[in-house]
Design a protein around this motif. Structure first.
Motif, PDB file in Angstrom:
ATOM      1  N   VAL A  58     -17.802  28.564  45.553  1.00  0.00           N
ATOM      2  CA  VAL A  58     -17.201  29.665  44.952  1.00  0.00           C
ATOM      3  C   VAL A  58     -17.566  31.022  45.836  1.00  0.00           C
ATOM      4  N   TRP A  83     -21.369  34.543  38.071  1.00  0.00           N
ATOM      5  CA  TRP A  83     -21.965  34.897  39.164  1.00  0.00           C
ATOM      6  C   TRP A  83     -21.856  36.498  40.028  1.00  0.00           C
ATOM      7  N   GLN A  88     -11.422  27.229  40.186  1.00  0.00           N
ATOM      8  CA  GLN A  88     -10.664  27.862  38.959  1.00  0.00           C
ATOM      9  C   GLN A  88     -11.237  26.688  38.757  1.00  0.00           C
ATOM     10  N   LYS A 108     -20.185  24.586  34.012  1.00  0.00           N
ATOM     11  CA  LYS A 108     -18.892  24.972  34.242  1.00  0.00           C
ATOM     12  C   LYS A 108     -19.533  26.398  34.619  1.00  0.00           C
ATOM     13  N   VAL A 109     -19.018  27.198  35.629  1.00  0.00           N
ATOM     14  CA  VAL A 109     -19.602  28.329  35.709  1.00  0.00           C
ATOM     15  C   VAL A 109     -19.546  29.112  34.802  1.00  0.00           C
ATOM     16  N   ILE A 156     -15.173  26.937  36.736  1.00  0.00           N
ATOM     17  CA  ILE A 156     -15.641  28.638  36.161  1.00  0.00           C
ATOM     18  C   ILE A 156     -15.004  28.306  34.632  1.00  0.00           C
TER      19      ILE A 156
END
Length: 122
Positions: A31, A112, A44, A108-109, A47
């Protein structure tokens, strides 16, 4: 024969050298590098779909991180890290940063963020 052993030992050393980052560190590194490059396309799919990040945000983050020089390391730390978050000491040529990363139940993020460590702290 000894040449083959040396080659095998070198290959093992390279493989082991690459395996010291845990999953969270690898993701934080990916990231961070994507933001530095001002292009989130490589991450992508990492996320969560519910997260909205604008191009302006990425460009601003990219400008800030690029001003710090070369990215040297991303290491996970437990110091001052809230439950549910993964925290990282991030070293650039010019300054140190703290990054925080949070994952959803699917890995999944979902969040951040980062901030520069004050000069006197490191």
């Amino acid at each position: 024969m000894s040449c083959r052993l040396c080659a095998a030992a070198l290959l093992c050393a390279v493989i082991l050298g690459c395996s010291f980052e845990n999953r969270s560190e690898r993701e934080a590194d990916r990231v961070t590098r994507a933001v530095i490059a001002n292009d989130l396309r490589p991450v992508q799919n990492d996320i969560a779909k519910s997260v909205t990040i604008t191009r302006v945000q990425v460009a601003q983050w990219s400008d800030e991180l690029n001003a710090q020089g070369k990215l040297l390391s991303v290491k996970e730390t437990s110091a001052d890290c809230s439950p549910g978050w993964h925290c990282f000491d991030v070293k650039f040529q010019k300054h140190a940063y703290v990054e925080r990363l949070r994952f959803d139940e699917n890995g999944k993020v979902v969040s951040w963020n980062f901030h520069m460590v004050p000069q006197s702290s490191h």
